[in-house]
Design an enzyme around this catalytic site. Structure first.
Site, mmCIF file in Angstrom:
data_model
loop_
_atom_site.group_PDB
_atom_site.id
_atom_site.type_symbol
_atom_site.label_atom_id
_atom_site.label_comp_id
_atom_site.label_asym_id
_atom_site.label_seq_id
_atom_site.Cartn_x
_atom_site.Cartn_y
_atom_site.Cartn_z
ATOM 1 C CE LYS A 42 -78.263 -0.494 68.010
ATOM 2 N NZ LYS A 42 -77.045 -0.856 67.299
ATOM 3 N N PRO A 98 -76.874 -4.882 66.107
ATOM 4 C CG PRO A 98 -76.236 -5.673 64.061
ATOM 5 C CD PRO A 98 -76.250 -6.022 65.483
ATOM 6 C CG HIS A 111 -81.387 -2.732 59.641
ATOM 7 N ND1 HIS A 111 -81.819 -2.563 58.360
ATOM 8 C CD2 HIS A 111 -81.225 -1.503 60.156
ATOM 9 C CE1 HIS A 111 -81.901 -1.269 58.113
ATOM 10 N NE2 HIS A 111 -81.534 -0.603 59.183
ATOM 11 N N GLY A 137 -65.554 -65.110 47.377
ATOM 12 C CA GLY A 137 -64.751 -66.256 46.945
ATOM 13 C C GLY A 137 -63.332 -66.243 47.487
ATOM 14 C CB SER A 188 -67.317 -54.707 54.555
ATOM 15 O OG SER A 188 -66.363 -55.671 54.906
#
Lengths: 634, 321
Positions: free
Chosen positions: A37, A112, A114, A470, A541
């Site tokens: 390649k 590649p 692989h 409170g 919260s």
């Protein structure tokens, strides 16, 4: 400029212009280390005279040192860039190479072969118009040939060159070539390639690369370069539906508001009616602005700035389309996922999804199976490991605009990002939306939030009272709501009593449940605000993150954080519900202010200290603030 | 007004005007231009403190030109940073300042103060140390001082082997290091711009351009470049087969006499580290014609690449651009 210089300029330009006449072709080469390649690409560069003398000299020197081609030039060394790879004798990443002939410029991704490097090939393939699949003529079609073909196919490559290489080692046999081609076509049938062009060649000796070869004179098809120069690839995007992902809002001054981006597919003309995919808002194209003058038409691939005939809400991440051919908009869809990280993908886990300029949290809700890329068989799977591919269902936090990948690689693809490491861990190709009703997103409701607010005569708001138990949140909220009602404002109040006993009765007090509790309250408050109401929310919260989350749900200016502040001792003395007493007795755990922290707001819209002023005065301040910010009148 | 200033003013006016070009760009350059513009807009939209590194050379000229076009009619929404080693050709600095003034861009210049104090220079300390201190470290100082989270560079993949594998968005850790084995995969045109505080991204919008593309674009777009690229009789010393220009009195002549030769530069850097080529090409057209028949690559004139094999990769890992 004198006559001679001007003529030289003309000649030079003419010569150069010819070079680029067919634009750019991007291709990838797939094959194993042994198929030659890198040699093939080295040969293309060498034969198209793209190498300079010093590069050839370095190459010859390197060939003697690292080469595997004996005394001959080892073209593969040209491409193996990194030292470590050079020593291992394999290519491990994606390298890009460039060459040009008189007809075309080429960008080559060397990827590649692989197995563990599937992700690299996918990377190279994602931008390629064509794939060269290399086969060693002695070995024929191998499992890796099918693997590469599969990846090329799912990445949307439509054109393949079947490069039967090393014909010199197979006696230049025509029969062998035809045998290999026939075998390949059997398998490639289901991959949906538009064209497959088989070429017998020998990269090392240059046969059928740029020049025809005597030894292979029986081949009457094109040479490799001849084919690459004339193949018509990548024209699908030009003829597709118009898609324009907005990258950047261009606002140099108050008189100009443009939307910069690159046309992903199709084309658009001045005067066309376009729609914002997510909101459904429509407008007409007023101008197509570039630094080289205005255009009448912009086509796929062009980077332009669009201006519209009227002001509609558009931001980065929005996708513009013709109003009669819009993309899908959905928060749930099916996609092929290629996993690229050593940490496996587990359904349920949250990632970031990035598609064009859109970024949103996402989770994979289902992995259907894994595909064996050698045999194309389906295997049952509960996770996707590195280099594995499988069809999945996904759910995003915000809906995204998209097209099926097979129709549009630009708007049908996304990447997944790990939220903690920021690594790119997955690549996705969207198949289809999972909700038939998705197209309702494309329709803007006639009665809008603004319209509803107009009818009420005031603007919606979410008053978020936060503070210790409170501190007086509910007391103040109650007074505020009463005064608003007296003024004829439409209100609603959310607190622990009406939420915990109904909508959220399935939630406890674990950290996860507390987050979910606030999230749901935020969503409900958002709906009420959308309906045009002024919503009061009284919740301890305690965490900044949750309050920030709710704030982000609302429109700009709509969320008003009121910090109802009283020292802990005061709250404990008041103890209206007897909760501190219980906490002190150890009957309640994780009680805010007592044995669980309270993160005070850093910059609330309003800060009232109920130890210093009466609740009446605190409520009056809230009302005054609503009046001053223009929310009580239109 | 000098010829240079006049030329640059005219150039700035053309860019501001948004006038159509007389001749449409070649198709492949148009594609490359659009790709680069797309990359620049992504950075402008996604990062908080982007910067464009400007090195005065031809690639920087092209990159700056693309930035002016990318955000039109707005100006580029980021400043420009030059890392000055103190050893650039005098004509480069003159060009830099005149261009910044004509375009009205914000140009920041940084020189490593420690390097200056220690008198670091290529003649006395060698190219390796000089580059390490005055370029690599200086760049890191500038990045840190301004807290840049994204920096554009003009590097191209065709320049050198280790660059061929470079990503367009190249991730750097909080120590500016580059890990070639752990690069983010880059698919489609979808860039992963996510970083944590202290980390940064180097962005290479010219990744897919070749040297020839650059020259052709300069020619077609009529982009001004430093006059050193054009052949002219200049005082040079031949040193180890390379022609070095005697740009100022710091050049240790050691009894040698500079000779006037008609030379030009294919690439520009520190003058003691940048070899000239003998050439009669005195116009852009002649340069392009010469390019089309050139037989040596441009980096052959870059002395720092020859130190040892794989030297660029080593420098990059340490934070060199």
């Amino acid at each position: 400029m004198d006559g001679a210089a001007s003529s030289l300029r003309e000649k030079t330009l003419a010569r150069l212009t010819r070079t680029g006449s067919k634009g750019v072709l991007r291709f990838i080469t797939c094959g194993s280390v042994d198929d030659g390649k890198s040699t093939l690409i080295g040969r293309l560069l060498y034969d198209s005279k793209m190498l300079f003398e010093d590069q050839v000299a370095t190459l010859e020197k390197d060939s003697r040192k690292h080469g595997t081609a004996g005394e001959e030039i080892d073209f593969a060394l040209l491409l193996d860039g990194l030292e470590a790879e050079r020593e291992q004798g394999i290519t491990i990443d994606v390298a890009y190479r460039f060459f040009a002939t008189e007809k075309r410029k080429f960008i080559v991704a060397d990827t590649p072969g692989h197995e563990q490097y599937t992700r690299n090939m996918a990377t190279g393939a994602s931008t390629a118009d064509l794939a060269i699949i290399l086969i060693d003529a002695r070995k024929g079609v191998l499992p890796q040939t099918l693997r590469h073909s599969y990846i090329a196919s799912i990445m949307g490559i439509r054109h393949v060159v079947l490069a039967v290489n090393k014909m010199d080692l197979a006696d230049h046999s025509r029969a062998r070539f035809h045998e290999i081609v026939a075998k390949y076509l059997e398998h490639a049938d289901r991959l949906g390639f538009e064209t497959i062009t088989p070429i017998p060649m020998s990269a090392r000796y240059g046969d059928n690369i740029t020049a025809r070869s005597k030894a292979l004179s029986w081949h009457d098809g094109p040479t490799l370069l001849g084919h690459l120069e004339q193949v018509d690839a990548g024209s699908d995007l030009l003829s597709g539906a118009f898609r324009f992902p907005v990258q950047w809002v261009n606002r140099p001054n108050l008189d100009f508001r443009g939307f910069s981006g690159a046309v992903a597919s199709g084309s658009v003309k001045v005067g066309d009616e376009i729609a914002v995919a997510a909101s459904g808002a429509t407008a007409k194209i007023a101008r197509i602005v570039t630094a080289d003058g205005d255009l009448d038409e912009a086509k796929a691939g062009e980077a332009v700035t669009l201006t519209l005939d009227r002001e509609i809400d558009i931001a980065r991440g929005d996708v513009l389309a013709h109003s009669d051919a819009r993309p899908e908009v959905s928060g749930q869809f099916a996609a092929e996922i290629l996993w690229m990280s050593p940490d496996a993908m587990h359904p349920g886990r949250s990632y970031l999804l990035r598609a064009g300029g859109q970024t949103t949290p996402v989770s994979v809700t289902e992995l259907k199976h894994r595909v064996d890329i050698n045999t194309y068989e389906h295997e049952p799977a509960t996770e996707l490991g590195l280099n594995e591919i499988g069809p999945c269902k996904l759910a995003t936090t915000r809906p995204i605009a998209f097209d099926p990948y097979k129709d549009n690689r630009e708007t049908g693809s996304f990447i997944l990002i790990d939220r903690f490491t920021s690594q790119t861990v997955g690549a996705g190709m969207i198949r289809h939306s999972l909700r038939r009703a998705t197209n309702i997103h494309g329709h803007a409701m006639d009665v809008t939030k603004t319209r509803r607010a107009e009818m009420k005569g005031h603007r919606p708001a979410v008053l978020w009272f936060t503070g210790l138990s409170g501190a007086g949140k509910s007391t103040v909220a109650n007074l505020v709501e009463r005064r608003l009602a007296e003024r004829g404002c439409h209100t609603y109040s959310l607190d622990g009593d009406n939420v915990r006993h109904g909508l959220n009765k399935d939630l406890g007090f674990t950290e996860g449940d507390r987050v979910e509790n606030i999230r749901r309250i935020g969503e409900v408050a958002k709906l009420f605000a959308d309906a045009g109401l002024i919503v009061t929310c009284s919740f301890i919260s305690p965490f900044r993150a949750e309050r920030a989350m709710v704030r982000e749900l609302m429109d700009e200016g709509e969320f008003i954080e009121v910090f109802v502040d009283a020292p802990l001792e005061v709250c404990m003395a008041r103890d209206p519900k007897g909760l501190y007493a219980k906490a002190q007795a150890g009957e309640i755990k994780n009680f805010t202010g007592f044995d669980s922290p309270y993160e005070a707001p850093e910059s609330p819209e309003l800060h009232v200290k109920t130890a210093d002023i009466e609740a009446e005065e605190a409520a009056e301040r809230v009302i005054a603030m609503l009046r001053e910010t223009g929310r009580l009148g239109l | 007004m000098s010829d240079l200033v006049q030329r640059l003013e005219a150039y700035a006016e053309t860019l501001r005007s948004g006038r159509p070009r007389a001749r449409p760009l070649s198709p492949h350059l148009k594609a490359l231009e659009a790709e680069s513009i797309h990359i620049m807009r992504e950075v402008a939209a996604e990062f908080e403190r982007p910067v464009m590194l400007y090195s005065i050379g031809k690639d920087s000229s092209v990159m700056l030109h693309l930035a002016m076009k990318a955000f039109f009619p707005s100006r580029p929404p980021f400043p420009f940073q030059h890392v000055d080693t103190g050893w650039k050709f005098r004509e480069m600095i003159e060009f830099r300042d005149a261009l910044a003034a004509a375009l009205g861009i914000e140009l920041r210049v940084h020189r490593n103060p420690e390097g200056v104090a220690r008198g670091i220079g290529p003649f006395e300390h060698g190219s390796n140390l000089h580059t390490q201190v005055m370029k690599t470290e200086a760049l890191r100082q500038a990045m840190d001082a301004h807290k840049y989270d994204a920096a554009f560079g003009g590097a191209r993949r065709d320049e050198e082997k280790s660059r061929a594998k470079e990503r367009v968005f190249s991730f750097r850790d909080s120590d500016h290091g580059w890990d070639p084995r752990n690069q983010r995969p880059e698919l489609w045109r979808t860039f992963n711009t996510k970083i944590r505080p202290g980390e940064s991204i180097r962005v290479f919008p010219l990744s897919n351009w070749t040297e020839l593309d650059i020259w052709q674009y300069i020619l077609e777009e009529d982009i001004p470049i430093v006059p050193l690229y054009f052949a002219k009789p200049r005082p040079v010393i031949e040193d180890g087969g390379q022609l070095l220009m005697v740009d100022d009195e710091r050049f240790p002549l050691n009894g040698r006499e500079p000779e006037m030769r008609t030379v030009r530069f294919r690439t520009l850097g520190c003058y003691p580290l940048t070899a000239a080529v003998e050439s009669p090409a005195a116009t852009l057209e002649e340069i392009v014609v010469e390019m089309l028949t050139a037989r040596t690559s441009e980096r052959s004139g870059r002395l720092i690449d020859h130190d040892e094999a794989g030297s660029m990769e080593k420098k990059k890992r340490e934070g060199y651009f």
